[in-house]
Design a protein around this motif. Structure first.
Motif, short mmCIF file in Angstrom:
data_model
loop_
_atom_site.label_atom_id
_atom_site.label_comp_id
_atom_site.label_asym_id
_atom_site.label_seq_id
_atom_site.Cartn_x
_atom_site.Cartn_y
_atom_site.Cartn_z
N VAL A 192 -2.08 -1.67 -6.99
CA VAL A 192 -0.66 -2.02 -6.97
C VAL A 192 -0.43 -3.53 -6.90
CG1 VAL A 192 0.05 0.16 -5.95
CG2 VAL A 192 -0.51 -1.76 -4.45
N ARG A 196 -4.47 -1.27 -3.06
CA ARG A 196 -4.35 0.03 -3.71
C ARG A 196 -3.35 0.93 -2.97
NH1 ARG A 196 -8.00 0.95 -7.54
NH2 ARG A 196 -9.84 -0.39 -7.68
N ASN A 197 -2.90 1.94 -3.65
CA ASN A 197 -2.04 2.97 -3.06
C ASN A 197 -2.83 3.67 -1.96
OD1 ASN A 197 -0.56 5.26 -2.42
ND2 ASN A 197 0.07 5.65 -4.53
N ASN A 200 -10.15 -1.08 -1.58
CA ASN A 200 -8.83 -1.55 -1.17
C ASN A 200 -8.93 -2.73 -0.21
OD1 ASN A 200 -5.98 -1.52 -0.79
ND2 ASN A 200 -6.23 -0.31 1.07
N ALA A 222 3.67 1.06 -3.68
CA ALA A 222 2.88 2.10 -4.35
C ALA A 222 3.75 3.32 -4.66
CB ALA A 222 1.70 2.51 -3.47
N GLU A 242 0.81 -1.22 0.00
CA GLU A 242 0.00 0.00 0.00
C GLU A 242 0.85 1.26 0.00
OE1 GLU A 242 -3.87 -0.17 2.53
OE2 GLU A 242 -2.43 -1.50 3.51
#
Length: 730
Positions: free
Chosen positions: A279, A248-249, A172, A71, A67
């Motif tokens: 990601v 996800r980032n 996420n 990312a 994350e």
């Protein structure tokens, strides 16, 4: 708002002149740390449910790594973003991502081998079963049919994927199913795809009815839903389904020049976080190429092959921690330990009287965090207390400190709380706490743009019989009662005037525009901490060159800062003996001939998360000991408000050096030694007749023994420190 004194510190560019091979890459060092966590999951000497917990922790750690760290590297590669701190090892973002992917794929394979080959069979031997759908009895399936119809079906929402229904947004780390549907009555059948989010409001592990014999049986929620999906799609047959998850980032990036309100900016960034770039894709290894094509190439995901992790289920090993929390099975866990009350506070109703008598040192979690809570709670009710000021970085639900601060304001005291809104992944919780404090009348400050306030400080201003006195608490860990039972940290209480003056200046700095204070005891980042630390290291080098006693022992979570590493290398080359206790990331490469021969690095991974930051400098037989909120990293030195402070009482110094650092250095159970090739090796087990030393167990025993007596004896530190027992590997 930005701050004239603390902002304006330029990016740190190390002028080391060293070969990049003398540095270990930060991200790869972190992966080595997570390997040590996974080792604990595979270690048969650990109780079974503790091993399961370590497995879940390794998965949670990896989630955050993707994350934030992965990312960030992807943003550098794809969006041409400049790194905040260029790695001194010379690896660019593509090289790092490629090597991370190779190691991470191998690591995930070991995680699942640990689950399937080691932990799951052992759980079954102890009557804890995670059942496969194919092995369920008719009675169990009937129970799950009813559970699906009554509890699960009403909250399911299938999402079609076709030209009229674009690929849905996937939250996420949410668990999802991707389905392949076939029309009924058509030859050949038409194929369609759909996505179904597994409801997070329901338990991931569905308990089956008790059938006696002490057996506890569970089925994964996706294995309840999958075989019953036809009920959702009239006129279609579910030909296949697999579970998957997208990471996800989740890093918040705040541009200082664009901020008018830090609170509103953080809130807006939180809303944007759920739309962060994908990601990583984790997907069941049962997935065929059709499923992979639907997901990997979806415009909303667009992931490279290296970002796809095919796993032999269950997707998301963090959910298995629910088994650790089962009632009973006490024999499968570590013996519970109750934190002890330190002797100077035992049976004392007035903590301020105890602090007036002597400085107090508390070693968490072995000694109770209740002393910190007592400090704030008593201040909130004491009619002689005029003001309370405190920093809050990470808090917790139902935190008695938050309640006490609110109560103090309601009691008419002047209360100020600096709540750090940018504490990564705790932003939402901190916003809620800040609003609750404001509602109670607390003056809440939201930190500063461009800097995170990471220091741990509380100041109580009290009218004593002999005048106004300032009582100070400084710590290495957060004001969080939950993590205080899980993390090793240090608390320091004092009412020495110079500490009080510095604490007042620190809060004036954080809440206003105060400048020009001449600091007595506190060493503050980003102003002075990095330079002072390097100067302390360099002083040991000078002592060694002059033939004086020189020694450094430092304990921290991470060692990354090139300036500090360069100073340590120089000290080593001058003959300074250096012991570093670094739990996680260590970019320093020890045992390089002619560079770091005199540096030994160990890492302790055990039941409690090693979190305290301590530094000892021999200083030619005039030792100095410091505690700090800061790790030795560029972000802590340059982009955070941190403090380092001295422990000057020889009794407390002795306890820290001999009773804490010395014990950790003698650990021959949970310590690993960093090798020059960046790998870690367990310290060899003790020979017959030699003591077995597991430092965290030793600290528990010491806390029990010392809770009823004064643990601190006056001592001269120099000869004792120089004579600390050292493992033969050094």
């Amino acid at each position: 708002m930005s701050h004239p004194q603390l902002n304006g510190v330029g990016p740190f560019t190390p002028q080391t002149g060293l070969d990049p091979s003398h540095y270990i890459n930060r991200e790869l060092s972190w992966l080595e740390f997570n390997e040590r966590v996974l080792e604990e999951a595979r270690d048969p000497s650990n109780p079974l449910l503790e091993r399961l917990r370590f497995l879940a922790i390794s998965a949670s750690n990896l989630d955050e790594f993707f994350e934030v760290r992965v990312a960030g590297l992807q943003a550098q590669l794809y969006d041409n973003l400049e790194p905040q701190d260029a790695p001194p090892d010379g690896m660019g973002p593509l090289t790092q991502l490629t090597e991370i992917a190779r190691r991470a794929h191998e690591f995930v394979s070991r995680q699942y081998d640990t689950w399937w080959s080691v932990i799951r069979p052992a759980l079954s031997e102890h009557n804890i079963h995670v059942c496969e759908p194919a092995g369920l009895s008719p009675t169990q399936n009937a129970f799950l049919d009813h559970y699906f119809d009554s509890q699960v079906y009403p909250v399911l929402t299938p999402l079609a994927i076709d030209p009229a229904h674009p690929f849905p947004h996937l939250h996420n780390k949410s668990l999802n199913l991707i389905l392949r549907l076939e029309t009924i009555g058509q030859d050949p059948p038409r194929q369609l795809y759909a996505v179904l989010q597994v409801p997070s409001v329901l338990s991931r592990l569905v308990p089956l009815p008790d059938e006696g014999g002490g057996h506890r049986r569970f089925v994964l929620l996706e294995d309840v839903i999958g075989p019953r999906l036809d009920a959702l799609f009239g006129g279609f047959r579910v030909a296949a389904w697999v579970a998957f998850r997208v990471t996800r980032n989740s890093d918040l990036t705040i541009q200082e020049t664009e901020v008018r309100s830090l609170l509103s900016t953080v809130q807006e960034n939180l809303r944007m976080r759920k739309w962060g770039a994908a990601v990583r894709l984790e997907i069941s290894d049962r997935a065929d190429e059709g499923f992979l094509a639907q997901l990997q190439t979806a415009p909303a995901l667009d992931l490279d092959d290296r970002d796809v992790y095919r796993v032999p289920g269950p997707v998301d090993l963090t959910s298995l921690v629910a088994l650790y929390k089962l009632e009973g099975f006490r024999e499968l866990k570590e013996t519970p330990f109750e934190p002890q009350v330190v002797a100077p506070l035992a049976n004392r109703s007035n903590i301020f009287a105890a602090i007036r008598e002597q400085d107090l040192l508390v070693h968490h979690p072995y000694e109770s965090f209740g002393s910190v809570i007592q400090f704030i709670e008593q201040a909130s009710e004491d009619p002689q207390v005029l003001a309370i000021k405190q920093t809050l970085y990470r808090t917790s639900d139902d935190n008695p400190i938050i309640t006490a601060l609110a109560r103090a304001a309601e009691n008419g005291k002047q209360v100020t709380a600096l709540v750090e809104l940018q504490a990564r992944l705790d932003e939402e919780n901190n916003i809620v706490k800040a609003r609750a404090l404001q509602k109670a009348g607390v003056h809440v400050v939201y930190g500063m743009v461009g800097l995170k306030t990471h220091c741990k400080a509380a100041l109580v201003v009290r009218r004593d019989h002999d005048g106004i006195r300032r009582y100070v608490h400084l710590g290495t860990g957060n004001y969080n009662p939950t993590t205080a039972r899980l993390y090793t940290d240090m608390s320091f209480f004092t009412c020495r005037p110079q500490f009080g003056e510095d604490a007042s200046a620190l809060f004036n700095l954080l809440t206003g525009y105060s400048q020009g204070h001449s600091w007595h005891k506190l060493i503050v980042a980003p102003m002075h901490l990095a330079d002072r630390l390097v100067a302390l290291i360099d002083r040991e080098r000078q002592h060694a060159e002059a033939g004086l006693p020189a020694r450094i022992i430092a304990k921290m979570n991470s060692l990354v800062d090139p300036g500090a590493i360069e100073a340590l290398y120089a000290a080593s080359q001058a003959g300074v003996k250096i012991d570093l206790i670094v739990r996680g990331i260590c970019c320093l490469r020890p045992q390089i001939p002619g560079v770091s021969d005199n540096i030994r690095v160990i890492s302790v991974v055990d039941k409690f998360l090693e979190h305290s930051r301590i530094a000892y400098f021999e200083n030619g037989n005039a030792p100095e000991v410091f505690l700090s909120s800061a790790d030795w990293m560029p972000r802590n030195f340059r982009r955070r408000v941190e403090i380092m402070f001295p422990i000057e009482d020889p009794r407390l110094q002795n306890r820290i050096v001999e009773g804490i650092l010395g014990v950790v250095l003698m650990d021959n159970v949970k310590a690993r030694v960093l090798q020059s090739d960046a790998t870690y090796r367990r310290i060899p087990p003790p020979r017959p007749g030699e003591p077995v030393i597991r430092s965290q167990v030793e600290f528990q025993n010491m806390a029990r023994e010392l809770s009823s007596s004064d643990p601190i004896r006056p001592a001269t530190l120099g000869p004792a420190v120089m004579g600390l027992q050292r493992n033969p590997e050094h």
